[in-house]
Design a protein around this motif. Sequence first.
Motif, mmCIF file in Angstrom:
data_model
loop_
_atom_site.group_PDB
_atom_site.id
_atom_site.type_symbol
_atom_site.label_atom_id
_atom_site.label_comp_id
_atom_site.label_asym_id
_atom_site.label_seq_id
_atom_site.Cartn_x
_atom_site.Cartn_y
_atom_site.Cartn_z
ATOM 1 N N THR A 7 0.846 -1.190 0.000
ATOM 2 C CA THR A 7 0.000 0.000 0.000
ATOM 3 C C THR A 7 0.878 1.234 0.000
ATOM 4 O OG1 THR A 7 -1.655 -1.178 1.293
ATOM 5 C CG2 THR A 7 -1.852 1.217 1.209
ATOM 6 N N GLN A 8 0.589 2.162 -0.895
ATOM 7 C CA GLN A 8 1.345 3.415 -0.921
ATOM 8 C C GLN A 8 0.853 4.303 0.210
ATOM 9 O OE1 GLN A 8 1.540 5.408 -4.698
ATOM 10 N NE2 GLN A 8 2.395 7.259 -3.802
ATOM 11 N N THR A 9 1.777 4.788 1.041
ATOM 12 C CA THR A 9 1.415 5.592 2.204
ATOM 13 C C THR A 9 1.891 7.033 2.122
ATOM 14 O OG1 THR A 9 3.405 4.841 3.342
ATOM 15 C CG2 THR A 9 1.383 3.600 3.754
ATOM 16 N N ARG A 10 2.822 7.312 1.225
ATOM 17 C CA ARG A 10 3.347 8.670 1.093
ATOM 18 C C ARG A 10 3.368 9.094 -0.363
ATOM 19 N NH1 ARG A 10 8.619 9.889 3.943
ATOM 20 N NH2 ARG A 10 7.830 11.969 3.557
ATOM 21 N N SER A 11 3.379 10.396 -0.577
ATOM 22 C CA SER A 11 3.356 10.979 -1.912
ATOM 23 C C SER A 11 4.707 10.853 -2.611
ATOM 24 C CB SER A 11 2.991 12.461 -1.809
ATOM 25 O OG SER A 11 3.105 13.103 -3.050
ATOM 26 N N VAL A 12 4.677 10.866 -3.947
ATOM 27 C CA VAL A 12 5.913 10.833 -4.729
ATOM 28 C C VAL A 12 6.431 12.234 -5.042
ATOM 29 C CG1 VAL A 12 5.432 8.605 -5.767
ATOM 30 C CG2 VAL A 12 4.661 10.667 -6.916
ATOM 31 N N GLU A 17 12.930 10.256 -9.983
ATOM 32 C CA GLU A 17 12.213 9.568 -11.061
ATOM 33 C C GLU A 17 12.335 8.049 -10.903
ATOM 34 O OE1 GLU A 17 9.538 9.369 -13.887
ATOM 35 O OE2 GLU A 17 10.261 11.278 -13.093
ATOM 36 N N LYS A 18 13.450 7.575 -10.367
ATOM 37 C CA LYS A 18 13.615 6.135 -10.123
ATOM 38 C C LYS A 18 12.581 5.634 -9.118
ATOM 39 C CE LYS A 18 17.619 4.076 -10.105
ATOM 40 N NZ LYS A 18 18.994 3.677 -9.735
ATOM 41 N N HIS A 19 12.334 6.405 -8.070
ATOM 42 C CA HIS A 19 11.331 6.001 -7.083
ATOM 43 C C HIS A 19 9.940 5.997 -7.706
ATOM 44 C CE1 HIS A 19 14.084 7.299 -3.525
ATOM 45 N NE2 HIS A 19 14.397 6.120 -4.013
ATOM 46 N N ARG A 20 9.642 6.989 -8.507
ATOM 47 C CA ARG A 20 8.334 7.043 -9.171
ATOM 48 C C ARG A 20 8.148 5.850 -10.100
ATOM 49 N NH1 ARG A 20 7.626 13.460 -10.685
ATOM 50 N NH2 ARG A 20 8.141 14.194 -8.599
ATOM 51 N N GLY A 21 9.196 5.497 -10.835
ATOM 52 C CA GLY A 21 9.131 4.352 -11.732
ATOM 53 C C GLY A 21 8.951 3.046 -10.982
ATOM 54 N N THR A 22 9.617 2.928 -9.847
ATOM 55 C CA THR A 22 9.474 1.715 -9.043
ATOM 56 C C THR A 22 8.043 1.577 -8.539
ATOM 57 O OG1 THR A 22 11.794 1.842 -8.389
ATOM 58 C CG2 THR A 22 10.354 0.468 -7.043
ATOM 59 N N SER A 25 5.893 0.405 -11.344
ATOM 60 C CA SER A 25 6.091 -1.009 -11.640
ATOM 61 C C SER A 25 5.404 -1.900 -10.611
ATOM 62 C CB SER A 25 7.587 -1.342 -11.710
ATOM 63 O OG SER A 25 8.157 -1.330 -10.431
ATOM 64 N N LEU A 26 5.157 -1.371 -9.417
ATOM 65 C CA LEU A 26 4.424 -2.107 -8.398
ATOM 66 C C LEU A 26 2.910 -1.945 -8.560
ATOM 67 C CD1 LEU A 26 6.590 -1.249 -5.272
ATOM 68 C CD2 LEU A 26 6.343 -3.493 -6.346
ATOM 69 N N GLY A 27 2.492 -1.115 -9.517
ATOM 70 C CA GLY A 27 1.060 -0.900 -9.745
ATOM 71 C C GLY A 27 0.472 0.160 -8.848
ATOM 72 N N LEU A 28 1.319 1.016 -8.288
ATOM 73 C CA LEU A 28 0.857 2.072 -7.391
ATOM 74 C C LEU A 28 1.010 3.424 -8.064
ATOM 75 C CD1 LEU A 28 2.600 0.742 -4.172
ATOM 76 C CD2 LEU A 28 0.253 0.345 -4.903
ATOM 77 N N GLY A 29 0.464 4.447 -7.458
ATOM 78 C CA GLY A 29 0.595 5.781 -8.028
ATOM 79 C C GLY A 29 -0.148 6.821 -7.223
ATOM 80 N N ARG A 30 -1.024 6.378 -6.337
ATOM 81 C CA ARG A 30 -1.758 7.302 -5.485
ATOM 82 C C ARG A 30 -1.688 6.813 -4.042
ATOM 83 N NH1 ARG A 30 -7.370 8.640 -8.686
ATOM 84 N NH2 ARG A 30 -6.392 9.014 -10.682
ATOM 85 N N ILE A 31 -1.738 7.743 -3.117
ATOM 86 C CA ILE A 31 -1.726 7.388 -1.706
ATOM 87 C C ILE A 31 -2.980 6.568 -1.397
ATOM 88 C CG2 ILE A 31 -1.821 8.294 0.650
ATOM 89 C CD1 ILE A 31 -0.285 10.728 -0.373
ATOM 90 N N GLY A 45 13.572 -6.398 -3.708
ATOM 91 C CA GLY A 45 14.443 -5.296 -4.099
ATOM 92 C C GLY A 45 13.674 -4.017 -4.348
ATOM 93 N N LYS A 46 12.526 -4.137 -5.022
ATOM 94 C CA LYS A 46 11.695 -2.957 -5.272
ATOM 95 C C LYS A 46 11.182 -2.364 -3.968
ATOM 96 C CE LYS A 46 10.054 -4.385 -9.823
ATOM 97 N NZ LYS A 46 8.878 -4.719 -10.626
ATOM 98 N N LEU A 47 10.755 -3.226 -3.055
ATOM 99 C CA LEU A 47 10.243 -2.743 -1.775
ATOM 100 C C LEU A 47 11.342 -2.081 -0.953
ATOM 101 C CD1 LEU A 47 7.835 -5.635 -0.784
ATOM 102 C CD2 LEU A 47 7.254 -3.413 -1.773
ATOM 103 N N ARG A 48 12.546 -2.610 -1.024
ATOM 104 C CA ARG A 48 13.668 -2.006 -0.310
ATOM 105 C C ARG A 48 13.948 -0.603 -0.869
ATOM 106 N NH1 ARG A 48 16.286 -6.334 0.212
ATOM 107 N NH2 ARG A 48 17.133 -6.392 -1.883
ATOM 108 N N HIS A 49 13.771 -0.433 -2.161
ATOM 109 C CA HIS A 49 14.035 0.845 -2.840
ATOM 110 C C HIS A 49 13.040 1.927 -2.421
ATOM 111 C CE1 HIS A 49 15.876 3.140 -6.077
ATOM 112 N NE2 HIS A 49 14.678 3.470 -6.491
ATOM 113 N N VAL A 50 11.777 1.555 -2.200
ATOM 114 C CA VAL A 50 10.734 2.544 -1.873
ATOM 115 C C VAL A 50 10.110 2.284 -0.500
ATOM 116 C CG1 VAL A 50 10.180 3.114 -4.261
ATOM 117 C CG2 VAL A 50 8.996 1.224 -3.143
#
Length: 64
Positions: A7-12, A17-22, A25-31, A45-50
Motif C-alpha cells: 500500500t502506498q502511504t506517502r506521496s511521490v 524519477e527512479k522512485h516514481r518508476g518503481t 512497476s508495483l502498480g501504485l501511483g496514489r496514496i 528489491g523494489k520494496l527495499r528501494h521505496v
Amino acid sequence: MSTVRVTQTRSVIGQTEKHRGTLRSLGLGRIGKSREHAVSRELEGKLRHVAHLVSVTPLDGKDA
C-alpha cells in the motif's frame, strides 16, 4: 508461495524519477492504493528501494 499487500502511504512529490518508476512497476501511483504481489527476490528489491513510501502487509492463505 506467499503473498503480500503493498500500500502506498506517502506521496511521490519530491522523490526521484527512479522512485516514481518503481512505484509504477508495483502498480501504485496514489496514496492509499494497494496491490497484492507474490513474494520474489525482484519484489523484495523494489520494496527495499521505496520502503519509505509504502507499507507491506503479509497475507496468510488468501490465494482465492
